[in-house]
Scaffold this active site. Structure first.
Site, PDB file in Angstrom:
ATOM      1  N   LYS A  85      -5.897  -9.670  -9.789  1.00 44.25           N
ATOM      2  CA  LYS A  85      -6.955  -9.982  -8.838  1.00 44.25           C
ATOM      3  C   LYS A  85      -8.150  -9.085  -9.166  1.00 44.25           C
ATOM      4  O   LYS A  85      -7.967  -7.929  -9.558  1.00 44.25           O
ATOM      5  CB  LYS A  85      -6.427  -9.663  -7.427  1.00 44.25           C
ATOM      6  CG  LYS A  85      -7.263 -10.210  -6.307  1.00 44.25           C
ATOM      7  CD  LYS A  85      -6.588  -9.909  -4.973  1.00 44.25           C
ATOM      8  CE  LYS A  85      -7.616  -9.957  -3.858  1.00 44.25           C
ATOM      9  NZ  LYS A  85      -7.055  -9.650  -2.548  1.00 44.25           N
ATOM     10  N   LYS A 131       0.826  -1.215   0.000  1.00 45.51           N
ATOM     11  CA  LYS A 131       0.000   0.000   0.000  1.00 45.51           C
ATOM     12  C   LYS A 131       0.853   1.254   0.000  1.00 45.51           C
ATOM     13  O   LYS A 131       0.457   2.268  -0.571  1.00 45.51           O
ATOM     14  CB  LYS A 131      -0.943   0.025   1.210  1.00 45.51           C
ATOM     15  CG  LYS A 131      -1.933  -1.113   1.202  1.00 45.51           C
ATOM     16  CD  LYS A 131      -3.334  -0.653   0.873  1.00 45.51           C
ATOM     17  CE  LYS A 131      -4.171  -1.856   0.673  1.00 45.51           C
ATOM     18  NZ  LYS A 131      -5.280  -1.966  -0.037  1.00 45.51           N
ATOM     19  N   LYS A 173     -12.242  -3.311  -8.218  1.00 43.29           N
ATOM     20  CA  LYS A 173     -13.053  -2.221  -8.731  1.00 43.29           C
ATOM     21  C   LYS A 173     -12.192  -1.266  -9.547  1.00 43.29           C
ATOM     22  O   LYS A 173     -12.549  -0.862 -10.649  1.00 43.29           O
ATOM     23  CB  LYS A 173     -13.673  -1.483  -7.531  1.00 43.29           C
ATOM     24  CG  LYS A 173     -14.649  -0.398  -7.886  1.00 43.29           C
ATOM     25  CD  LYS A 173     -16.073  -0.819  -7.636  1.00 43.29           C
ATOM     26  CE  LYS A 173     -17.090   0.003  -8.385  1.00 43.29           C
ATOM     27  NZ  LYS A 173     -17.332   1.339  -7.833  1.00 43.29           N
TER      28      LYS A 173
END
Ligand code: TRP
Ligand code: SF4
Length: 326
Positions: free
Chosen positions: A192, A112, A195
């Protein structure tokens, strides 16, 4: 007495097949066996960039989608994380026991912080401590998660063990329950499902939309012409979708047809579409119905908060007592 279970999901917008199969569908299956707490973890969501104008509807949509998927608010406790302030209180207390070095080893933090290099903040760093507090507040023993979260549960055990050792036994060491459906790949078969990559099928997509998305979905690259034989296990349409939505008979038909080149990919996708639609259309209908009853949704959100808060405040009370915060 049933064992306690906790799991959380970030309000990402719409629930897609990936997080439905990876999380929410399992919650529905587990809620009879355990005393379950399920949370829309909005405090986790704000550790990475988000739009404050869109956040409220994302939280509510996720809540409605979980209800529509079949989580029963009477059987389970379904709530919004930020509504129960004890999550933050316990996070601070557990932070005092979280070794700095433990956090620097977290893979998700590394990923992240590369993805969002412009805002590598303290909350993103201590995210696993908040996750530990989520679980610990409800003294949950079982935590259903995907494989990518195992490291966070190991850390939770370390933190809670240290708490118990230091102040006396208050907490239970949680155990992960790895969900069978691992990583659902997106329609592109390379990433993966997510959205942001726009390679997803949402559980509320219409029947037509689902087929529009399936039609160009990547299949076994060996099947260039219809006469070329393929291998279902090498085809994402089979491994990520058919496997979860189709019955044994369809799976057999596809296996045979694909390896002998007697079924074309479009027909194979039509079979899949039929099965997906059968599974998803009741969820879609329930979703639309729930969404239209605004006051019902608000009531359920309040109901969940009250149930969660009751347990959470008891835990905080005993934690403060043993630490000497009076
Ligand atoms: N970190 C989890 C994820 O990214 C979500 C989550 C937050 C969670 N708190 C939790 C999962 C507690 C299990 C238990 O998917
Ligand atoms: Fe995949 Fe089905 Fe085409 Fe075989 S027939 S490659 S399983 S889509």
């Amino acid at each position: 007495m049933k064992e306690r279970l906790f799991s959380g999901i970030r309000p990402t917008g719409s629930l897609h097949i990936g997080n439905y199969l990876g999380a929410v569908k399992n919650w529905v299956d587990l809620q009879d066996k355990y005393e379950s707490f399920f949370s829309v973890v909005d405090l986790h969501a704000i550790t990475t960039p988000f739009n404050p104008k869109e956040l409220p509807s994302k939280i509510k949509d996720m809540f409605c989608e979980i209800l529509a998927s079949g989580v029963d608010p009477e059987k389970s406790t379904l709530f919004v994380q930020s509504h129960v302030k004890e999550h933050l209180e316990l996070t601070w207390i557990l932070s005092t026991l979280t070794n700095f070095n433990w956090l620097t080893g977290m893979i998700q933090f590394k990923e992240k912080s590369e993805q969002h290099a412009e805002n590598v903040n303290l909350a993103l760093f201590s995210y696993p401590t908040l996750q530990t507090a989520d679980i610990a507040l409800y003294k949950a023993k079982v935590v259903p998660i995907g494989e990518d979260q195992v490291q966070h549960i190991e850390l939770a055990r370390d933190i809670l063990r240290k708490f118990n050792y230091t102040y006396g036994d208050v907490f239970i060491e949680p155990k992960e329950l790895i969900t069978e459906s691992k990583r659902i790949m997106g329609l592109d078969a390379t990433n993966k499902m997510s959205k942001s990559l726009n390679n997803y099928i949402a559980i509320t997509d219409t029947s037509e939309d689902i087929f529009k998305k399936l039609r160009p979905a990547v299949t076994d690259p060996a099947r260039i012409r219809k006469t070329d034989a393929g291998t279902p296990e090498k085809c994402n349409v089979y491994t990520s979708f058919h496997k979860y939505f189709s019955d044994e008979e369809t799976l057999k038909t596809v296996q045979e047809g694909c390896t002998k080149a007697t079924i074309g990919c479009i027909d194979c996708k039509k079979l899949l579409h039929k099965n997906m639609d059968q599974h998803l259309s009741p969820i879609r209908e329930r979703y639309l119905e729930i969404k239209s009853k605004v006051s019902y949704v608000d009531e359920m959100i309040d109901f969940g908060r009250e149930k969660a808060q009751k347990v959470a405040s008891e835990t905080i009370k005993s934690v403060k007592e043993v630490i000497g915060l009076w």
